[in-house]
Write a protein that holds these residues in place. Structure first.
Motif, short mmCIF file in Angstrom:
data_model
loop_
_atom_site.label_atom_id
_atom_site.label_comp_id
_atom_site.label_asym_id
_atom_site.label_seq_id
_atom_site.Cartn_x
_atom_site.Cartn_y
_atom_site.Cartn_z
N GLY A 232 0.79 -1.23 0.00
CA GLY A 232 0.00 0.00 0.00
C GLY A 232 0.82 1.27 0.00
N TRP A 233 2.15 1.16 -0.11
CA TRP A 233 3.01 2.34 -0.13
C TRP A 233 3.21 2.78 -1.59
CZ3 TRP A 233 7.11 -0.59 3.22
CH2 TRP A 233 6.57 -0.81 4.50
N ARG A 234 2.38 3.68 -2.07
CA ARG A 234 2.43 4.08 -3.48
C ARG A 234 3.74 4.80 -3.81
NH1 ARG A 234 -2.98 6.98 -5.31
NH2 ARG A 234 -1.91 6.71 -7.31
N TRP A 235 4.33 5.40 -2.78
CA TRP A 235 5.57 6.14 -3.01
C TRP A 235 6.78 5.21 -3.16
CZ3 TRP A 235 8.66 4.51 0.83
CH2 TRP A 235 8.05 4.10 2.04
N ALA A 236 6.60 3.93 -2.82
CA ALA A 236 7.75 3.01 -2.82
C ALA A 236 8.37 2.88 -4.21
CB ALA A 236 7.31 1.64 -2.30
N ASP A 237 7.54 2.81 -5.25
CA ASP A 237 8.07 2.62 -6.61
C ASP A 237 8.95 3.78 -7.05
OD1 ASP A 237 7.99 0.98 -9.16
OD2 ASP A 237 7.15 2.87 -9.90
N PRO A 238 8.49 5.05 -6.99
CA PRO A 238 9.38 6.14 -7.41
C PRO A 238 10.59 6.32 -6.49
CG PRO A 238 7.33 7.01 -6.50
CD PRO A 238 7.14 5.54 -6.69
N VAL A 239 10.44 6.02 -5.19
CA VAL A 239 11.59 6.14 -4.29
C VAL A 239 12.66 5.13 -4.66
CG1 VAL A 239 12.35 5.73 -1.92
CG2 VAL A 239 10.35 7.15 -2.35
N VAL A 240 12.23 3.91 -5.00
CA VAL A 240 13.20 2.92 -5.47
C VAL A 240 13.82 3.38 -6.78
CG1 VAL A 240 13.43 0.57 -6.38
CG2 VAL A 240 12.17 0.97 -4.27
N GLY A 241 13.03 4.06 -7.62
CA GLY A 241 13.58 4.61 -8.86
C GLY A 241 14.70 5.59 -8.59
N LEU A 242 14.53 6.42 -7.54
CA LEU A 242 15.60 7.34 -7.16
C LEU A 242 16.81 6.59 -6.61
CD1 LEU A 242 13.58 10.22 -5.45
CD2 LEU A 242 14.77 10.30 -7.64
N ALA A 243 16.54 5.52 -5.85
CA ALA A 243 17.65 4.71 -5.33
C ALA A 243 18.44 4.09 -6.49
CB ALA A 243 17.11 3.62 -4.41
N ILE A 244 17.73 3.68 -7.52
CA ILE A 244 18.40 3.12 -8.71
C ILE A 244 19.29 4.19 -9.35
CG2 ILE A 244 18.00 2.34 -11.07
CD1 ILE A 244 15.58 0.80 -10.04
N THR A 245 18.78 5.42 -9.37
CA THR A 245 19.58 6.52 -9.93
C THR A 245 20.89 6.68 -9.15
OG1 THR A 245 17.59 7.70 -10.64
CG2 THR A 245 19.62 8.99 -10.44
N MET A 246 20.81 6.59 -7.82
CA MET A 246 22.02 6.70 -7.01
C MET A 246 22.98 5.55 -7.31
SD MET A 246 21.56 9.47 -5.51
CE MET A 246 23.00 9.40 -4.46
N GLY A 247 22.40 4.36 -7.53
CA GLY A 247 23.25 3.23 -7.89
C GLY A 247 23.95 3.44 -9.22
N ILE A 248 23.23 4.03 -10.18
CA ILE A 248 23.82 4.32 -11.49
C ILE A 248 24.97 5.32 -11.33
CG2 ILE A 248 23.40 5.27 -13.79
CD1 ILE A 248 20.50 4.33 -13.54
N LEU A 249 24.78 6.33 -10.49
CA LEU A 249 25.83 7.33 -10.27
C LEU A 249 27.05 6.69 -9.61
CD1 LEU A 249 23.72 10.39 -9.05
CD2 LEU A 249 24.81 10.06 -11.28
N GLY A 250 26.80 5.68 -8.76
CA GLY A 250 27.92 4.98 -8.13
C GLY A 250 28.77 4.25 -9.14
N VAL A 251 28.11 3.55 -10.08
CA VAL A 251 28.88 2.83 -11.09
C VAL A 251 29.54 3.80 -12.06
CG1 VAL A 251 27.14 2.50 -12.89
CG2 VAL A 251 28.87 0.76 -12.52
N LEU A 252 28.92 4.97 -12.27
CA LEU A 252 29.53 5.99 -13.11
C LEU A 252 30.87 6.42 -12.51
CD1 LEU A 252 29.45 8.02 -15.46
CD2 LEU A 252 28.13 9.55 -13.98
N ARG A 253 30.89 6.59 -11.20
CA ARG A 253 32.13 6.98 -10.52
C ARG A 253 33.20 5.91 -10.68
NH1 ARG A 253 34.11 6.05 -5.35
NH2 ARG A 253 35.50 7.69 -4.52
N SER A 254 32.82 4.65 -10.47
CA SER A 254 33.80 3.57 -10.59
C SER A 254 34.32 3.44 -12.01
CB SER A 254 33.16 2.24 -10.15
OG SER A 254 32.77 2.29 -8.80
N ALA A 255 33.40 3.50 -12.97
CA ALA A 255 33.81 3.38 -14.37
C ALA A 255 34.68 4.55 -14.79
CB ALA A 255 32.58 3.28 -15.26
N ALA A 256 34.36 5.76 -14.30
CA ALA A 256 35.14 6.94 -14.66
C ALA A 256 36.58 6.81 -14.15
CB ALA A 256 34.49 8.19 -14.09
N ARG A 257 36.75 6.21 -12.97
CA ARG A 257 38.10 6.02 -12.43
C ARG A 257 38.90 5.05 -13.31
NH1 ARG A 257 37.94 4.61 -6.17
NH2 ARG A 257 40.18 4.58 -6.60
N VAL A 258 38.25 3.98 -13.76
CA VAL A 258 38.94 2.99 -14.60
C VAL A 258 39.32 3.60 -15.95
CG1 VAL A 258 38.68 0.80 -15.82
CG2 VAL A 258 37.83 1.02 -13.48
#
Length: 352
Positions: A232-258
């Motif tokens: 019943g938490w309707r906000w859960a889906d977009p919040v997880v979407g934002l968490a995914i964005t943070m994960g993408i930024l994390g891999v961007l940092r790692s890939a940029a270093r390599v």
């Protein structure tokens, strides 16, 4: 990667610099790896003039082939994964799954510039590009970073829009299943890319594998979003979407270093130390005044300035440089070329 050889296939050259003179041994390109190695070993047994150049050429060609094969297989795998997820996105309207699907599509598309780079790297050097086209792989690494950045922007925009404009999500079971499919597909591709990338020395391919691995874990996050919505938490889906964005930024940092390290010609200090030890174990070399290593694509090139007995003849100094190059090619993994300059011992000190 050249090994003191100033040209890539179809012709490779071994260069040794001695007091301003250059000696080159040219070996033609062989279409058959086994035949090249057999011919090379027979040449050695017969006392022929050899530096394992045929093996080095074969290794470079095999690395290009392995890289392209890995990219084609992973492109097909991620393409199938993204297609399945896209169908569920249309049915469910899940923004978290939409972000994950975008990420998977971007990851699949990064194979395209890498494929072009591996293909371009096979072209022989020209009078304009005298080192060949191996650095195209580094440019492809920048394209990978651009695709990761774009996917993070799209995922963030979708999540914020859904927070501002909530929407009902259907087919939660399908959304959860699609997230699981995304995780499995990405993890398989990630392991494959990273393993082959390390084997052939490709920083761009390793970065692409890290990208796929992060996609896999963000796919698991989609499961959390689906579970939250089910509670019943309707906000859960977009919040997880934002968490995914943070994960993408994390891999961007790692890939940029390599990728950034490769663009700056960074080399593992342990490799430099091993190359130095190899040179010092070569008969006739007294000290290593200077040693430089750099990556060209997924191969290494070495340039060294070593000191030898000042009383050696030019021919003897040539033989020392010749042996030093052969030792480096034999012991340093991914090295395809070495240019050795011999200096008389104490000559530079006297000049000062």
């Amino acid at each position: 990667m050249d090994s003191g050889h100033e040209h890539e296939p179809p012709t490779r050259a071994h260069s040794h610099v001695h007091g301003g003179h250059t000696h080159e041994d040219r070996h033609g390109r062989h279409t058959s790896g086994r035949w090249a190695r057999l011919r090379h070993r027979l040449s050695e047994l017969a006392g022929g003039h050899s530096h394992d150049s045929a093996d080095q050429i074969d290794d470079a060609l095999e690395a290009d082939t392995a890289g392209r094969r890995t990219l084609l297989i992973s492109l097909a795998g991620l393409g199938l994964t993204a297609t399945l997820q896209a169908v569920v996105v249309v049915l469910s309207g899940s923004v978290a799954l939409f972000g994950d699907t975008l990420h998977n599509i971007a990851d699949a598309l990064t194979a395209v510039p890498l494929l072009l780079a591996f293909t371009l790297a096979r072209r022989p050097p020209t009078s304009r590009f005298t080192y060949g086209y191996g650095r195209a792989e580094d440019l492809a690494g920048l394209a990978v970073l651009a695709m990761i950045s774009l996917s993070s922007v799209l995922a963030a925009w979708s999540a914020i829009d859904r927070l501002l404009h909530p929407r009902h999500i259907d087919h939660l079971a399908l959304v959860a299943a699609a997230g699981l499919v995304g995780f499995v597909g990405n993890e398989i591709v990630a392991r494959y890319r990273i393993r082959v990338g390390h084997q052939i020395g490709s920083a761009a391919l390793v970065a692409d594998g890290l990208h796929a691995r992060t996609d896999g874990f963000t796919s698991l996050a989609v499961l959390l979003g689906a579970a939250g919505v089910a509670l019943g938490w309707r906000w859960a889906d977009p919040v997880v979407g934002l968490a995914i964005t943070m994960g993408i930024l994390g891999v961007l940092r790692s890939a940029a270093r390599v990728v950034g390290a490769r663009l700056m010609d960074a080399v593992d200090p342990d490799v430099v130390a091993e190359a130095t030890r190899t040179l010092l174990h070569t008969d006739g070399i007294e000290t290593v005044r200077e040693l430089r290593l750099r990556w060209i694509g997924h191969t290494l090139r070495a340039e060294a300035d070593v000191t030898v007995d000042a009383n050696l003849t030019l021919s003897a100094a040539h033989d020392v440089a010749h042996a030093a190059e052969a030792h480096l090619l034999r012991h340093i993994r991914r090295l395809s070329a070495a240019t050795i300059h011999t200096s008389p011992a104490h000559h530079h000190a006297a000049a000062r």
